[in-house]
Design an enzyme around this catalytic site. Structure first.
Site, PDB file in Angstrom:
ATOM      1  N   CYS A  45      24.649 -50.817  20.599  1.00  0.00           N
ATOM      2  CA  CYS A  45      23.719 -49.686  20.556  1.00  0.00           C
ATOM      3  C   CYS A  45      22.291 -50.188  20.793  1.00  0.00           C
ATOM      4  O   CYS A  45      21.961 -50.590  21.897  1.00  0.00           O
ATOM      5  CB  CYS A  45      23.863 -48.924  19.240  1.00  0.00           C
ATOM      6  N   HIS A  55      29.927 -47.997  18.653  1.00  0.00           N
ATOM      7  CA  HIS A  55      29.860 -48.881  17.491  1.00  0.00           C
ATOM      8  C   HIS A  55      31.255 -49.349  17.068  1.00  0.00           C
ATOM      9  O   HIS A  55      31.933 -48.667  16.294  1.00  0.00           O
ATOM     10  CB  HIS A  55      29.217 -48.156  16.309  1.00  0.00           C
ATOM     11  N   GLU A  60      31.923 -51.726  15.008  1.00  0.00           N
ATOM     12  CA  GLU A  60      31.900 -52.076  13.575  1.00  0.00           C
ATOM     13  C   GLU A  60      32.121 -50.864  12.682  1.00  0.00           C
ATOM     14  O   GLU A  60      32.536 -51.003  11.534  1.00  0.00           O
ATOM     15  CB  GLU A  60      30.580 -52.790  13.224  1.00  0.00           C
TER      16      GLU A  60
END
Length: 224
Positions: free
Chosen positions: A86, A195, A197
């Site tokens: 990002c 994302h 994660e």
């Protein structure tokens, strides 16, 4: 394998990604303050999401001048691994480690959603945990995630096979060629707007992103 997570003023996904590498994958992980100038002990550098320097001037434009970024560039030039997620993707393009740029979303709105993403390449250390053309689901959260490059640069990216992820189905932000993530020609530097994660813990109902980190750890372990 030792991970380093760069922390800028305004980073807000740094602890999220450290949780994945340290607590889920049990890999040594340290937080790297943006003013540090020695990252020689690290194998993988992660530039996380957030709003580095408040996104003033332009996303990632100020962060690229932080002292640590010269070290990140040298780290990448040695063939070591770097990933920008990002805001981190934005920083990598500003630093010249990846081509193109990230601009305002097509509809000029901040987008926070979960989207289908197609894996374009599985012959990278990053993506070996996926299957060819697999469609996974990852969260996005950005206001300037529209990938843009001039015609010649875009053609070069495509011809070199540097597109790693594409948005599948509806394009959420207007990215050219539905691009959600790219790598450098060598494949050791990866930038992506979604994302992974945030999709790594089964407790959250989706662990599609975990395989990106697992694949890298397994690849390096196999070479050791």
């Amino acid at each position: 394998m030792k991970f380093g997570v760069v922390v800028f003023p305004g980073s807000n996904c740094d602890r999220d990604v450290a949780y994945v590498t340290r607590d889920l994958l049990l890999q040594p992980t340290r937080m790297v303050w943006h003013q540090e100038t020695d990252i020689a002990d690290l194998d993988v550098i992660i530039i996380p999401g957030g709003f580095s320097y408040g996104d003033y001037l332009r996303c990632g434009a100020i962060a690229r001048f932080s002292p640590v970024m010269q070290q990140v560039v040298e780290h990448a030039q040695k063939g070591k691994f770097v990933i920008g997620i990002c805001n981190g993707f934005q920083v990598l393009t500003e630093a010249g480690l990846l081509p193109g740029m990230l601009t305002r979303n097509r509809d000029l709105h901040f987008i926070c959603d979960r989207v289908p993403v197609k894996v374009e390449r599985t012959n990278l250390s990053w993506t070996q945990g996926y299957t060819n053309s697999e469609v996974i689901t990852l969260p996005i959260a950005h206001g300037e995630g529209r990938f843009y490059a001039d015609e010649a640069t875009l053609a070069e990216i495509e011809d070199n096979g540097q597109v790693v992820f594409r948005y599948e189905g509806e394009n959420p932000n207007g990215s050219l060629n539905n691009i959600a993530g790219i790598c450098n020609p060598q494949g050791n530097v990866l930038g992506m707007m979604p994302h992974p994660e945030r999709a790594s813990d089964a407790m959250l109902g989706n662990s599609d992103g975990l395989r990106l980190f697992q694949g890298l750890v397994e690849k390096v372990a196999a070479l050791a």
